[in-house]
Design a protein around this motif. Structure first.
Motif, PDB file in Angstrom:
ATOM      1  N   GLY A 131      97.830 -16.742 -15.779  1.00 39.64           N
ATOM      2  CA  GLY A 131      97.203 -17.338 -16.574  1.00 39.64           C
ATOM      3  C   GLY A 131      97.762 -18.529 -17.534  1.00 39.64           C
ATOM      4  O   GLY A 131      99.044 -18.840 -17.147  1.00 39.64           O
ATOM      5  N   ILE A 132      97.096 -19.376 -18.133  1.00 39.94           N
ATOM      6  CA  ILE A 132      97.621 -20.344 -18.990  1.00 39.94           C
ATOM      7  C   ILE A 132      97.134 -20.288 -20.334  1.00 39.94           C
ATOM      8  O   ILE A 132      96.153 -19.660 -20.512  1.00 39.94           O
ATOM      9  CB  ILE A 132      97.234 -22.053 -18.471  1.00 39.94           C
ATOM     10  N   TRP A 133      98.034 -20.968 -21.303  1.00 39.80           N
ATOM     11  CA  TRP A 133      97.427 -20.802 -22.601  1.00 39.80           C
ATOM     12  C   TRP A 133      97.703 -22.099 -23.505  1.00 39.80           C
ATOM     13  O   TRP A 133      98.614 -22.820 -23.292  1.00 39.80           O
ATOM     14  CB  TRP A 133      98.169 -19.367 -23.207  1.00 39.80           C
ATOM     15  N   GLN A 134      97.077 -21.900 -24.720  1.00 39.46           N
ATOM     16  CA  GLN A 134      97.155 -22.965 -25.545  1.00 39.46           C
ATOM     17  C   GLN A 134      96.880 -22.880 -26.954  1.00 39.46           C
ATOM     18  O   GLN A 134      96.073 -21.952 -27.303  1.00 39.46           O
ATOM     19  CB  GLN A 134      96.193 -24.157 -25.212  1.00 39.46           C
ATOM     20  N   GLY A 135      97.585 -23.050 -27.923  1.00 42.83           N
ATOM     21  CA  GLY A 135      97.482 -23.059 -29.470  1.00 42.83           C
ATOM     22  C   GLY A 135      96.489 -24.057 -29.754  1.00 42.83           C
ATOM     23  O   GLY A 135      96.839 -25.200 -29.638  1.00 42.83           O
ATOM     24  N   TRP A 136      95.361 -23.606 -30.524  1.00 43.49           N
ATOM     25  CA  TRP A 136      94.278 -24.511 -30.895  1.00 43.49           C
ATOM     26  C   TRP A 136      94.208 -24.443 -32.419  1.00 43.49           C
ATOM     27  O   TRP A 136      94.397 -23.612 -33.069  1.00 43.49           O
ATOM     28  CB  TRP A 136      93.125 -24.060 -30.228  1.00 43.49           C
ATOM     29  N   GLY A 137      94.105 -25.733 -32.987  1.00 47.88           N
ATOM     30  CA  GLY A 137      93.807 -25.996 -34.322  1.00 47.88           C
ATOM     31  C   GLY A 137      95.297 -25.648 -35.274  1.00 47.88           C
ATOM     32  O   GLY A 137      96.104 -25.688 -34.684  1.00 47.88           O
ATOM     33  N   PRO A 138      94.911 -26.032 -36.613  1.00 49.08           N
ATOM     34  CA  PRO A 138      95.993 -26.224 -37.482  1.00 49.08           C
ATOM     35  C   PRO A 138      96.810 -24.770 -37.359  1.00 49.08           C
ATOM     36  O   PRO A 138      98.295 -24.679 -37.664  1.00 49.08           O
ATOM     37  CB  PRO A 138      95.568 -26.628 -38.759  1.00 49.08           C
ATOM     38  N   ASP A 139      96.062 -23.908 -37.226  1.00 52.60           N
ATOM     39  CA  ASP A 139      96.761 -22.522 -37.193  1.00 52.60           C
ATOM     40  C   ASP A 139      97.312 -22.015 -35.711  1.00 52.60           C
ATOM     41  O   ASP A 139      97.855 -20.862 -35.744  1.00 52.60           O
ATOM     42  CB  ASP A 139      95.743 -21.339 -37.676  1.00 52.60           C
ATOM     43  N   ARG A 140      97.028 -23.073 -34.712  1.00 53.72           N
ATOM     44  CA  ARG A 140      97.680 -22.688 -33.447  1.00 53.72           C
ATOM     45  C   ARG A 140      97.045 -21.365 -32.906  1.00 53.72           C
ATOM     46  O   ARG A 140      97.874 -20.395 -32.528  1.00 53.72           O
ATOM     47  CB  ARG A 140      99.120 -22.684 -33.493  1.00 53.72           C
ATOM     48  N   ILE A 141      95.785 -21.181 -32.876  1.00 52.04           N
ATOM     49  CA  ILE A 141      95.232 -20.112 -32.602  1.00 52.04           C
ATOM     50  C   ILE A 141      95.483 -19.934 -30.975  1.00 52.04           C
ATOM     51  O   ILE A 141      95.084 -20.750 -30.211  1.00 52.04           O
ATOM     52  CB  ILE A 141      93.606 -20.032 -32.627  1.00 52.04           C
ATOM     53  N   PRO A 142      96.075 -18.946 -30.660  1.00 49.37           N
ATOM     54  CA  PRO A 142      96.373 -18.870 -29.149  1.00 49.37           C
ATOM     55  C   PRO A 142      95.074 -18.463 -28.151  1.00 49.37           C
ATOM     56  O   PRO A 142      94.355 -17.487 -28.442  1.00 49.37           O
ATOM     57  CB  PRO A 142      97.391 -17.641 -29.026  1.00 49.37           C
ATOM     58  N   THR A 143      94.896 -19.343 -27.161  1.00 50.75           N
ATOM     59  CA  THR A 143      93.685 -19.188 -26.129  1.00 50.75           C
ATOM     60  C   THR A 143      94.242 -19.343 -24.845  1.00 50.75           C
ATOM     61  O   THR A 143      95.295 -19.823 -24.536  1.00 50.75           O
ATOM     62  CB  THR A 143      92.775 -20.214 -26.598  1.00 50.75           C
ATOM     63  N   CYS A 144      93.520 -18.782 -24.073  1.00 54.89           N
ATOM     64  CA  CYS A 144      93.937 -18.721 -22.348  1.00 54.89           C
ATOM     65  C   CYS A 144      92.855 -18.770 -21.340  1.00 54.89           C
ATOM     66  O   CYS A 144      91.708 -18.529 -21.875  1.00 54.89           O
ATOM     67  CB  CYS A 144      94.738 -17.230 -22.316  1.00 54.89           C
ATOM     68  N   ALA A 145      93.351 -19.121 -20.445  1.00 56.15           N
ATOM     69  CA  ALA A 145      92.181 -18.981 -19.177  1.00 56.15           C
ATOM     70  C   ALA A 145      93.017 -18.225 -18.098  1.00 56.15           C
ATOM     71  O   ALA A 145      94.186 -18.250 -17.925  1.00 56.15           O
ATOM     72  CB  ALA A 145      91.857 -20.203 -18.717  1.00 56.15           C
ATOM     73  N   ILE A 146      92.231 -17.775 -17.104  1.00 60.78           N
ATOM     74  CA  ILE A 146      92.762 -17.019 -15.990  1.00 60.78           C
ATOM     75  C   ILE A 146      92.545 -18.303 -14.828  1.00 60.78           C
ATOM     76  O   ILE A 146      91.527 -18.657 -14.675  1.00 60.78           O
ATOM     77  CB  ILE A 146      91.966 -16.086 -15.428  1.00 60.78           C
ATOM     78  N   VAL A 147      93.610 -18.488 -13.982  1.00 60.97           N
ATOM     79  CA  VAL A 147      93.777 -19.229 -12.829  1.00 60.97           C
ATOM     80  C   VAL A 147      93.029 -18.734 -11.791  1.00 60.97           C
ATOM     81  O   VAL A 147      93.247 -17.458 -11.503  1.00 60.97           O
ATOM     82  CB  VAL A 147      95.207 -19.580 -12.537  1.00 60.97           C
ATOM     83  N   SER A 148      92.170 -19.547 -11.133  1.00 59.28           N
ATOM     84  CA  SER A 148      91.488 -18.973  -9.858  1.00 59.28           C
ATOM     85  C   SER A 148      91.659 -19.759  -8.543  1.00 59.28           C
ATOM     86  O   SER A 148      92.185 -20.937  -8.801  1.00 59.28           O
ATOM     87  CB  SER A 148      89.921 -18.887 -10.123  1.00 59.28           C
ATOM     88  N   THR A 149      91.402 -19.200  -7.490  1.00 60.38           N
ATOM     89  CA  THR A 149      91.598 -19.694  -6.179  1.00 60.38           C
ATOM     90  C   THR A 149      90.786 -19.493  -5.033  1.00 60.38           C
ATOM     91  O   THR A 149      89.805 -18.486  -5.316  1.00 60.38           O
ATOM     92  CB  THR A 149      93.076 -19.533  -5.726  1.00 60.38           C
ATOM     93  N   ALA A 150      90.626 -19.912  -3.970  1.00 59.51           N
ATOM     94  CA  ALA A 150      89.936 -19.698  -3.104  1.00 59.51           C
ATOM     95  C   ALA A 150      89.911 -18.258  -2.447  1.00 59.51           C
ATOM     96  O   ALA A 150      90.925 -17.565  -2.560  1.00 59.51           O
ATOM     97  CB  ALA A 150      89.912 -20.675  -1.883  1.00 59.51           C
ATOM     98  N   ALA A 151      88.970 -17.620  -2.336  1.00 64.68           N
ATOM     99  CA  ALA A 151      88.994 -16.285  -2.047  1.00 64.68           C
ATOM    100  C   ALA A 151      89.572 -15.879  -0.688  1.00 64.68           C
ATOM    101  O   ALA A 151      89.552 -16.597   0.391  1.00 64.68           O
ATOM    102  CB  ALA A 151      87.507 -15.595  -1.830  1.00 64.68           C
ATOM    103  N   GLY A 152      90.222 -14.676  -0.964  1.00 59.97           N
ATOM    104  CA  GLY A 152      90.909 -14.254   0.421  1.00 59.97           C
ATOM    105  C   GLY A 152      90.171 -13.220   0.875  1.00 59.97           C
ATOM    106  O   GLY A 152      88.965 -12.919   0.681  1.00 59.97           O
ATOM    107  N   PRO A 153      90.709 -12.405   2.058  1.00 63.53           N
ATOM    108  CA  PRO A 153      89.768 -11.608   2.981  1.00 63.53           C
ATOM    109  C   PRO A 153      89.241 -10.336   2.094  1.00 63.53           C
ATOM    110  O   PRO A 153      87.932 -10.158   2.336  1.00 63.53           O
ATOM    111  CB  PRO A 153      90.988 -10.844   3.796  1.00 63.53           C
TER     112      PRO A 153
END
Length: 223
Positions: A131-153
């Motif tokens: 995952g990657i994350w970022q604090g957003w806004g004046p309160d630095r609210i932690p937010t995240c996303a899951i990294v995706s890739t091309a499907a394997g077998p």
């Protein structure tokens, strides 16, 4: 991609597996139907130690005026995460691990009905999404996303994308503890890391709950 997952392990045990100190704001578990915008546990590494804390699943770029000011960014494509303006700084310096018991993906039948599948680790208690994350806004609210890739077998017959999952020996590199080179980890899971089975269409609703959501669907059962 990954749009829904499950986490059943108690936070104390998750923290032990990841050698992390748990925060006091962690969301309730078990949750067999974790949905976008939910608070989810994430592991980060800073100042020589790991922390298991809560983040909003849905990365919010710094220029959003509110969390809903643009598209809901729950996944970041491995192919562009290092260059896309929304993600590139986080990819360099704010990477995290997102624990999961398993996750869901869907196919469609001839009538267009969405048929859910449950993917889970083989020989391990947890998956660790990159995952990657970022604090957003004046309160630095932690937010995240899951990294995706091309499907394997294991995934390709169900969907053309999959979440990047990391083996324990790769966690230090992804978290920035073992220097540079994390880009090499953004690949599909090797064959044998995950198994899958069909589950009931109950999980198609984001309001569904209960451990039975991951039960294998019997061949003679009706959805």
């Amino acid at each position: 991609m990954c749009g829904r997952f499950a986490l059943s392990m108690p936070h104390a045990e998750t923290a032990r597996i990841f050698a992390a100190s748990p925060a006091n704001d962690l969301p309730d578990v078990p949750n067999w139907n974790v949905c976008p915008t939910n608070q989810i546990p994430c592991v980060i590494s800073a100042s020589g130690s790991r922390r298991l804390g809560a983040m909003r699943w849905g990365f919010v770029p710094r220029w959003y005026g509110s969390p809903n000011d643009g598209p809901l960014l729950i996944n970041a494509r491995a192919e562009t995460v290092a260059t896309k303006p929304a993600f590139r700084d986080a990819c360099r310096s704010r990477r995290c691990l997102i624990p999961a018991t398993g996750f869901y993906e869907w196919t469609k039948d001839a009538d267009g009905k969405r048929l859910p599948w449950y993917f889970h680790p083989v020989g391990a208690e947890l998956l660790a999404f990159a995952g990657i994350w970022q604090g957003w806004g004046p309160d630095r609210i932690p937010t995240c996303a899951i990294v995706s890739t091309a499907a394997g077998p294991t995934m390709a017959e169900v969907h053309h994308r999959e979440p990047v999952t990391l083996a324990p020996e790769d966690w230090p590199l992804w978290l920035g503890e073992d220097g540079t080179g994390a880009a090499a980890l953004m690949t599909a899971a090797p064959e044998g890391r995950m198994a899958r089975h069909r589950v009931s269409t109950k999980v198609n609703s984001n309001r569904a709950s209960g451990a039975d959501l991951i039960d294998p669907l019997l061949e003679d059962a009706s959805d």
